[in-house]
Every structure is written in structure tokens, then in C-alpha cells.
Write an enzyme that holds these catalytic residues in place. Structure first.
Site, PDB file in Angstrom:
ATOM      1  N   THR A  14       0.830  -1.210   0.000  1.00  0.00           N
ATOM      2  CA  THR A  14       0.000   0.000   0.000  1.00  0.00           C
ATOM      3  C   THR A  14       0.862   1.256   0.000  1.00  0.00           C
ATOM      4  O   THR A  14       0.459   2.294  -0.525  1.00  0.00           O
ATOM      5  CB  THR A  14      -0.926  -0.018   1.233  1.00  0.00           C
ATOM      6  N   SER A  61       1.179  -7.543  -0.979  1.00  0.00           N
ATOM      7  CA  SER A  61       1.852  -8.585  -0.182  1.00  0.00           C
ATOM      8  C   SER A  61       0.961  -9.784   0.123  1.00  0.00           C
ATOM      9  O   SER A  61       1.461 -10.803   0.587  1.00  0.00           O
ATOM     10  CB  SER A  61       2.467  -8.008   1.091  1.00  0.00           C
ATOM     11  N   THR A  94       1.575  -4.358   4.258  1.00  0.00           N
ATOM     12  CA  THR A  94       1.402  -4.690   5.679  1.00  0.00           C
ATOM     13  C   THR A  94       0.885  -6.118   5.896  1.00  0.00           C
ATOM     14  O   THR A  94       1.096  -6.700   6.954  1.00  0.00           O
ATOM     15  CB  THR A  94       0.396  -3.722   6.356  1.00  0.00           C
ATOM     16  N   ASP A  95       0.179  -6.665   4.875  1.00  0.00           N
ATOM     17  CA  ASP A  95      -0.574  -7.898   5.130  1.00  0.00           C
ATOM     18  C   ASP A  95       0.292  -9.107   5.489  1.00  0.00           C
ATOM     19  O   ASP A  95      -0.115  -9.928   6.310  1.00  0.00           O
ATOM     20  CB  ASP A  95      -1.481  -8.217   3.932  1.00  0.00           C
TER      21      ASP A  95
HETATM   22  C1  SIN Z   1      -0.332  -5.239   0.996  1.00  0.00           C
HETATM   23  O1  SIN Z   1      -0.150  -5.912   2.017  1.00  0.00           O
HETATM   24  O2  SIN Z   1       0.452  -5.250   0.016  1.00  0.00           O
HETATM   25  C2  SIN Z   1      -1.547  -4.409   0.862  1.00  0.00           C
HETATM   26  C3  SIN Z   1      -2.030  -3.897   2.161  1.00  0.00           C
HETATM   27  C4  SIN Z   1      -1.086  -2.964   2.833  1.00  0.00           C
HETATM   28  O3  SIN Z   1       0.061  -2.761   2.471  1.00  0.00           O
HETATM   29  O4  SIN Z   1      -1.552  -2.348   3.830  1.00  0.00           O
END
Ligand code: SIN
Length: 318
Positions: A14, A61, A94-95
Site C-alpha cells: 500500500t 503482499s 502490511t498484510d
Molecule cells: C499489501 O499488504 O500489500 C496491501 C495492504 C497494505 O500494504 O496495507
């Protein structure tokens, strides 16, 4: 004498996301903006001296995979070996950040800081969190004495061993659970609460050899996570066994408890040679071992990290 260099490796997420409207914080496409562009948007990064940027991957991710992990570990090891490199920052979604962090910590054993950072809002947001997280990550990567793989989000430094995403929307989306954070970043200065994460040597050697020997996706040990829940039975375990699973981590309830039917299936496949480990689906706390446990516990690792640990163990014995 070269000035110390910080390497910034982009993998997507993100933090590199784009939405059609600046007021849209969730309807975006992740992994669109290149790492060079992210860096160019933060002029004060120039204050950190010499920078090298490299786009290792560009993925949401949720789609992170072993191919990217192998490439990323190789690039991290490459840069860590260069005396002029003081630290590495990795932009990541983050995922699955906690999984990549744990993997890199186990495989790269960095004596320098490797700092994963991220964002909960896309780069196009009216008030994006990525640039501040990036600045904070750079402060950690430049800090004398910092070492090991850590995650930086919302002004907090988490160890790769403890970090877990705990919120779907808040900017402060990560927790270190009972262990607590390593520290905080306040206007570029670090306030440290405890030690940097320590690396463990043995598994790293085996994993590095496995990757260096040209491992393909098909060579990766097959380890799956199953969950205990109301009405849990053994059919998923039996099906996975029939499909050749080599290891199972069970996200057990509470202090490692299992529905008797699921437990019977796990004992059955364990007797047939499948590795089985009990983690807990509780967010905090660990499965406390009791004398006579037949299914070993995950030694405090969350289900997803216990899975990585088991894959690394299987690599070492394969
Ligand atoms: C991801 O994990 O690539 C999408 C969600 C995020 O980064 O918060």
C-alpha cells in the site's frame, strides 16, 4: 573512505498504492508506484547521505511468494556484505510483512539493521502515512548499534520475532504483543525500550544453502496451517496428508487445546511422519508446554511464523 550508504529495496504494498481519489484510503491498487518515485517524493531523505534504491518486486503482499523471498534474501545478503552499507530499508505491504520479516531475520542473520516499513494508506492519499514511516525507517537504518530485522510503522520499532498485524485499518496497525516494541522514533531520534533481535545461526546456513543451490518453488517444503474451532474435525488434515503435506501447524484454541477429532487426525499424521506443531490462535500469550505433550508447541511463535520455522527446519533436513 565512502560515506555510509542506506539501501532502499522496494517490494510493493500500500505504501506504493494508488487510488483514483485522494480521499479514498481503501479503494486503491497496491504496488503501483516505483521505489525511486517514493524516494523522490520525500526530499528530506537526501539528509541521510548516500542512497541506493532497487525495485526487487512490485506486489500486493497478499500475493507474496517464495520466488520473491529468495530474490529478496539474496539482495539483502548482497548489500549486507558491502562494508559501505550501513543498513537496509525494505518497503513492503502490511498484510504479510511479519512473515517476510521473520523469514529474512532467520535467513540473513543481519549484524546491520534491516528495516521493513509500510503504509496503511496509499501514496495518493490526502494524508499518506508512508512518507513518515519511510523517514522513521531511515532513522532506524542509520542508527549506530541497530541490528537485526525490524519493522517500523507509526513511530514504533517492532522485532521481526514478535511483530504481528493486529488492525485492518488504523495507521498503528502492528503490535509486538507481550514482548512490547523495541522502541519508538521521535522526530528522528530513537527511544529504545529493549534489545535488538538476536539471530540464530543454524537454520540460516541450511536455508542459504537451499536457496543458493537453485531451489525452485517445487522444492519448498509444503507446510500448511489448520485451525481449531467449534466443530473442527480431521478431514482437512487427512486431505492435506493425502496431498503430500510435510508439515502442519495447528492454530489451536487457548493454551494449545484441540477438538478431540482434530487432535486424533493430527496424531495420526504425525505418526505417519508429518511434522506437527501447536501454536495458538490467541493474539497474545504462548502455548505453555506441559509434561507428556505429544504434539510440540511453537515456542511462542504465531501460527504463520511457526510455519516458516518449520519450513526452514525441513530445508535443513531435506
Ligand atoms: C499489501 O499488504 O500489500 C496491501 C495492504 C497494505 O500494504 O496495507
Amino acid at each position: 573512505m565512502h560515506p555510509p550508504t542506506i539501501v532502499i529495496l522496494g517490494t510493493g504494498g500500500t505504501i506504493a498504492g494508488q487510488a483514483e481519489s485522494a480521499s479514498d484510503n481503501i479503494g486503491y491498487i497496491a504496488a503501483q508506484v516505483g521505489v525511486d518515485q517514493l524516494v523522490a517524493a520525500i526530499p528530506s531523505l537526501a539528509g541521510f547521505g548516500s542512497l541506493i534504491t532497487e525495485q526487487v518486486a512490485q506486489v500486493d503482499s497478499k500475493d507474496m511468494g517464495f520466488e520473491v523471498w529468495m530474490r529478496l534474501a539474496a539482495r539483502v545478503n548482497h548489500f549486507l556484505a558491502q562494508p559501505a552499507v550501513r543498513g537496509i530499508v525494505i518497503t513492503h505491504g502490511t498484510d504479510t510483512l511479519e512473515e517476510t520479516a521473520y523469514f529474512l531475520h532467520a535467513v540473513c542473520r543481519p549484524a546491520k539493521p534491516v528495516v521493513l516499513t509500510c503504509a496503511m494508506r496509499p501514496a495518493t492519499a490526502l494524508v499518506p502515512d508512508g512518507p513518515q514511516n519511510m523517514l522513521d525507517a531511515m532513522a532506524v537504518a542509520s542508527h549506530a548499534g541497530a541490528r537485526g530485522v525490524v519493522a517500523v510503522c507509526a513511530g514504533t520499532i517492532h522485532s521481526a520475532l514478535d511483530v504481528q498485524k493486529v488492525h485492518t485499518y488504523k495507521l498503528d496497525a502492528f503490535s509486538s504483543g507481550d514482548a512490547g516494541p523495541i522502541g519508538y522514533i521521535e522526530e528522528g531520534s530513537l527511544k529504545l525500550m529493549r534489545n535488538w533481535p538476536e539471530a540464530q545461526d543454524e537454520r540460516a546456513q541450511a536455508a542459504i544453502k537451499f536457496i543458493a543451490n537453485g531451489a525452485t518453488l517445487a522444492d519448498w517444503p509444503r507446510v500448511e496451517v489448520v485451525m481449531n474451532h467449534v466443530g473442527a474435525g480431521g478431514s482437512v488434515v487427512d486431505a492435506l496428508h493425502a496431498h503430500g503435506v510435510q508439515g502442519l501447524v495447528v492454530a489451536a484454541t487457548g493454551n494449545g487445546t484441540l477438538h478431540h477429532e482434530l487432535e486424533a487426525a493430527l496424531l495420526r499424521v504425525q505418526a505417519a511422519g508429518v511434522k506437527v506443531v501447536r501454536a495458538t490462535r490467541c493474539l497474545n500469550g504462548r502455548v505453555l508446554p506441559t509434561p507428556g505433550d505429544v504434539l510440540p508447541d511453537s515456542k511462542g511463535l504465531s501460527p504463520v511464523k511457526a510455519r516458516i520455522e518449520m519450513m526452514l527446519e525441513l530445508m535443513a533436513t531435506s
